[in-house]
Design a protein around this motif. Structure first.
Motif, PDB file in Angstrom:
ATOM      1  N   SER A  99       0.843  -1.195   0.000  1.00 36.71           N
ATOM      2  CA  SER A  99       0.000   0.000   0.000  1.00 36.71           C
ATOM      3  C   SER A  99       0.875   1.240   0.000  1.00 36.71           C
ATOM      4  N   LEU A 100       0.523   2.199  -0.843  1.00 39.15           N
ATOM      5  CA  LEU A 100       1.256   3.464  -0.896  1.00 39.15           C
ATOM      6  C   LEU A 100       0.457   4.550  -0.182  1.00 39.15           C
ATOM      7  N   PRO A 101       1.111   5.354   0.654  1.00 38.10           N
ATOM      8  CA  PRO A 101       0.403   6.427   1.363  1.00 38.10           C
ATOM      9  C   PRO A 101       0.140   7.614   0.442  1.00 38.10           C
ATOM     10  N   GLN A 102      -0.558   8.596   0.980  1.00 33.27           N
ATOM     11  CA  GLN A 102      -0.832   9.823   0.232  1.00 33.27           C
ATOM     12  C   GLN A 102       0.481  10.560  -0.043  1.00 33.27           C
ATOM     13  N   ASN A 103       0.570  11.167  -1.219  1.00 36.10           N
ATOM     14  CA  ASN A 103       1.733  11.975  -1.623  1.00 36.10           C
ATOM     15  C   ASN A 103       3.018  11.169  -1.744  1.00 36.10           C
ATOM     16  N   PHE A 104       2.905   9.868  -1.960  1.00 34.36           N
ATOM     17  CA  PHE A 104       4.086   9.041  -2.215  1.00 34.36           C
ATOM     18  C   PHE A 104       3.860   8.324  -3.538  1.00 34.36           C
ATOM     19  N   ASP A 105       4.632   8.696  -4.565  1.00 31.18           N
ATOM     20  CA  ASP A 105       4.347   8.237  -5.922  1.00 31.18           C
ATOM     21  C   ASP A 105       5.471   7.406  -6.530  1.00 31.18           C
ATOM     22  N   MET A 106       6.266   6.733  -5.689  1.00 31.88           N
ATOM     23  CA  MET A 106       7.343   5.868  -6.188  1.00 31.88           C
ATOM     24  C   MET A 106       7.189   4.468  -5.603  1.00 31.88           C
ATOM     25  N   LEU A 107       7.365   3.468  -6.464  1.00 30.78           N
ATOM     26  CA  LEU A 107       7.364   2.078  -6.026  1.00 30.78           C
ATOM     27  C   LEU A 107       8.742   1.495  -6.325  1.00 30.78           C
ATOM     28  N   TRP A 108       9.400   0.996  -5.273  1.00 32.75           N
ATOM     29  CA  TRP A 108      10.740   0.421  -5.394  1.00 32.75           C
ATOM     30  C   TRP A 108      10.680  -1.084  -5.213  1.00 32.75           C
ATOM     31  N   LEU A 109      11.355  -1.805  -6.097  1.00 36.79           N
ATOM     32  CA  LEU A 109      11.539  -3.248  -5.949  1.00 36.79           C
ATOM     33  C   LEU A 109      13.031  -3.527  -5.890  1.00 36.79           C
ATOM     34  N   GLN A 110      13.445  -4.294  -4.885  1.00 35.68           N
ATOM     35  CA  GLN A 110      14.858  -4.625  -4.723  1.00 35.68           C
ATOM     36  C   GLN A 110      15.007  -6.112  -4.404  1.00 35.68           C
ATOM     37  N   LEU A 111      15.949  -6.745  -5.074  1.00 40.39           N
ATOM     38  CA  LEU A 111      16.312  -8.131  -4.819  1.00 40.39           C
ATOM     39  C   LEU A 111      17.801  -8.171  -4.548  1.00 40.39           C
ATOM     40  N   GLY A 112      18.183  -8.840  -3.463  1.00 39.24           N
ATOM     41  CA  GLY A 112      19.593  -8.848  -3.135  1.00 39.24           C
ATOM     42  C   GLY A 112      19.936  -9.786  -2.011  1.00 39.24           C
ATOM     43  N   PRO A 113      21.137  -9.633  -1.463  1.00 36.74           N
ATOM     44  CA  PRO A 113      21.635 -10.548  -0.429  1.00 36.74           C
ATOM     45  C   PRO A 113      20.698 -10.633   0.765  1.00 36.74           C
ATOM     46  N   ASP A 114      20.508 -11.824   1.242  1.00 38.77           N
ATOM     47  CA  ASP A 114      19.720 -12.059   2.447  1.00 38.77           C
ATOM     48  C   ASP A 114      20.685 -12.132   3.624  1.00 38.77           C
ATOM     49  N   PRO A 115      20.494 -11.287   4.662  1.00 37.99           N
ATOM     50  CA  PRO A 115      21.428 -11.314   5.809  1.00 37.99           C
ATOM     51  C   PRO A 115      21.552 -12.673   6.460  1.00 37.99           C
ATOM     52  N   SER A 116      20.519 -13.508   6.331  1.00 35.20           N
ATOM     53  CA  SER A 116      20.570 -14.823   6.976  1.00 35.20           C
ATOM     54  C   SER A 116      21.212 -15.897   6.102  1.00 35.20           C
ATOM     55  N   SER A 117      21.544 -15.555   4.840  1.00 34.89           N
ATOM     56  CA  SER A 117      22.116 -16.557   3.937  1.00 34.89           C
ATOM     57  C   SER A 117      23.622 -16.473   3.941  1.00 34.89           C
TER      58      SER A 117
END
Length: 607
Positions: A357-375
């Motif tokens: 869910s995006l709040p009011q006045n926030f118009d960017m969606l970020w997707l990130q895939l990367g290292p898992d701290p537990s791996s």
């Protein structure tokens, strides 16, 4: 016996028919304003001026046409005509009810009859508002600016369930304005989405009561795929290149040998070509993979978004070889994610849905895939084959009146200024311009005199240093080497160049309350850039020790990455500044943790 056999065959056929999730009903393809049927991309398109169609138009409006269209699209031949409305008009499909994909195509070609730049209208379908105060030319221009593209047409895609009601699509022009449409696609489908899905860190959301708009559909690591490649829903997939935050964090891989779907249901969601290529987080110039693969998308605020990730392991033939985390807008969507385990094999294609869910006045969606701290470090890279982003309706609205269409909105009436008003405005503008020029000249003369008074001043001035080209900080201050600093940073894979305005906005103009560290180099501020928390290091121009520390730090981090080292995102060198932007580490520095351990050990020994 034969009767029982026939029943078994019928049940088997229905299970395949319903289980596939593919398009099973005949779509309705409308070439608006055309008076004949035509064949484009292997499908038959019906002109809406013909009689005997299975739809009606409540108000015909007028038909406009052009001889040819200069558009890079398989639909170019359909965009030569359009239907224009100066009053509300509805396309009624009296025989259709159920679940549909609806695609509306807009191509604002010039016409003597109407001004496409003056189009401002709403579109509704079955009590769901799709767009509001919609200006096609403005929307295309904004889209091109944000994605560095050159689109000349626009297609809006929606998914909705009408239940038992018949489908209708209504076009309502604004006051004194017009509405138009070039092409309409109505594609019946059996299903596309699950009945409910869990929000990140929240409860489940039922999808059956929501309309859905397709925002993005990307082919990771592969080229653009035109609709002819997708034999089910005729979708178009873009390359992900222009949406990546830094292409240096990923490489492209492919495997076209034996890719297949894990389930027949997945065949309706994406063509196999999507799973034959992928983005993999890797960097051959560093000792260890550390950075996230990141994509950013402009979206409408105050809506729920379904993020659909398409996976297929095309490199490893066993589990625990690739383990990573999935993050959406700084929220953890999945930990210790292993594509091989989820697919139960190599070259098995499937998808995974997440909700945010995006709040009011926030118009960017970020997707990130990367290292898992537990791996483990060996399992720190990630893979992604395809991506879809869908917007969910809220209170019957998918429409969002964008702020980019401001008070000069084309749908509003424009007042014509009188001749004397024009003269008055021009005179005032000329006076202000002359005054500004006089002030600039005075400031220039004053500055020139000040320089002449003290020509040999050796006061320290910050100049960006050149990595590997300077042997000392003193040289960094005075060198006039031809090597370009921005190019050098790019060669060292230092990421994005930020403007000073971006940095000031992120730190509230270097607010002292945001300082999280101080050293010989200067200060470190906590900030936020495009929804991401960052640490911003600003060098002190008077400190030679600080400059040397900066030079060493950049040289080292450009060659070395590690899961316990903070990742560098970018830099700013405007107006004699030297600012570096790092990934923000919320749990503090390694030094503070080691110091705490030392103190506890000392207290334990003394006890």
């Amino acid at each position: 016996m034969n009767l029982k056999l026939n029943w078994f065959l019928l049940l088997g056929f229905l299970s395949v028919f319903l289980g596939s999730g593919e398009v099973q009903l005949t779509p309705i393809l409308i070439n608006c304003g055309a008076n004949a049927s035509t064949s484009v991309d292997g499908r038959k398109w019906i002109g809406d001026t013909l009689h005997g169609n299975n739809f009606t138009i409540s108000f015909p409006g007028i038909v406009v046409s052009t001889l040819a269209t200069n558009v890079d699209s398989v639909y170019g031949d359909l965009y030569t005509t359009a239907r224009v409305f100066n009053a509300t008009s509805t396309y009624n499909f009296s025989t259709l009810s159920g679940t549909f994909y609806i695609r509306l195509h807009f191509f604002p070609f010039p016409s003597e009859i109407f001004d496409v730049n003056n189009s401002s209208f709403d579109v509704r379908t079955n009590n769901l508002k799709l767009v509001s105060k919609f200006n096609v030319a403005e929307e295309i221009s904004w889209k091109n600016m944000r994605s560095n593209s050159n689109f000349s047409s626009l297609m809006k895609e929606y998914y909705l369930d009408t239940g038992l009601d018949n489908l209708w699509i209504e076009f309502s022009p604004g006051y004194g304005s017009l509405a138009f449409i070039n092409v309409i696609e109505v594609i019946p489908v059996l299903y596309k989405f699950s009945h409910s899905i869990s929000r990140l860190g929240n409860n489940y959301l039922a999808l059956s009561s929501h309309g859905i708009e397709t925002m993005y559909r990307l082919n990771m690591g592969g080229p653009d795929l035109e609709t002819i490649n997708d034999y089910n829903l005729r979708t178009k997939w873009e390359s992900d290149d222009k949406y990546m935050f830094s292409v240096n964090t990923a490489s492209k891989v492919s495997n076209k040998s034996t890719v297949s779907y894990t389930s027949s249901n997945d065949s309706a969601n994406a063509p196999l070509e999507i799973y034959e290529t992928a983005r993999v987080s890797s960097d051959s110039q560093v000792l260890e993979k550390r950075s996230n693969m990141s994509w950013s998308f402009n979206v409408d605020p105050n809506f729920d978004y379904l993020v659909r990730l398409h996976f297929c392991e095309v490199q490893y033939d066993m589990a625990n070889q690739r383990i990573f985390g999935i993050f959406i807008n700084n929220k953890t969507a999945a930990q210790s994610y292993d594509v091989f385990k989820h697919a139960k094999g190599m070259n098995k294609a499937y998808h995974e849905d997440f909700m945010n869910s995006l709040p009011q006045n926030f118009d960017m969606l970020w997707l990130q895939l990367g290292p898992d701290p537990s791996s483990s470090p060996a399992g720190s890279d990630a893979i992604l084959n395809g991506l879809e982003v869908f917007k969910l309706s809220r209170n019957g609205y998918l429409a969002n009146v964008p702020s980019r269409v401001g008070n000069g909105f084309p749908g509003k009436k424009k007042k014509v200024m009188s001749f004397w008003m024009i003269i008055l405005v021009c005179s005032a503008s000329l006076f202000v311009f002359s005054l500004v020029c006089a002030v600039i000249i005075c400031l220039y003369i004053r500055k020139k005199r000040r320089i002449e008074i003290n020509p040999n001043s050796n006061s320290p001035v910050w100049r960006p240093f050149l990595l590997g080209a300077l042997s000392s900080t003193t040289n960094a201050r005075a060198s006039k080497a031809a090597l370009n600093f921005n190019e050098l940073l790019s060669n060292n894979r230092m990421g994005r160049m930020f403007s000073l305005a971006d940095i000031k906005a992120a730190t509230n103009n270097f607010d002292e309350s945001l300082v999280i560290g101080v050293g010989g180099f200067g200060k470190v501020f906590k900030g936020e850039i495009e929804g991401m928390l960052v640490a911003i290091k600003r060098a002190h121009p008077q400190s030679q020790q600080g400059l040397k520390e900066f030079e060493t730090e950049i040289e080292m981090l450009s060659k070395l990455r590690h899961q316990h080292l903070v990742a560098m995102i970018g830099y700013c060198d405007e107006q004699n500044e030297m600012i570096l932007v790092y990934e923000y580490m919320a749990k503090g520095t390694l030094r503070s943790h080691l110091l705490a351990v030392t103190i506890l050990h000392s207290l334990g020994s003394s006890g």
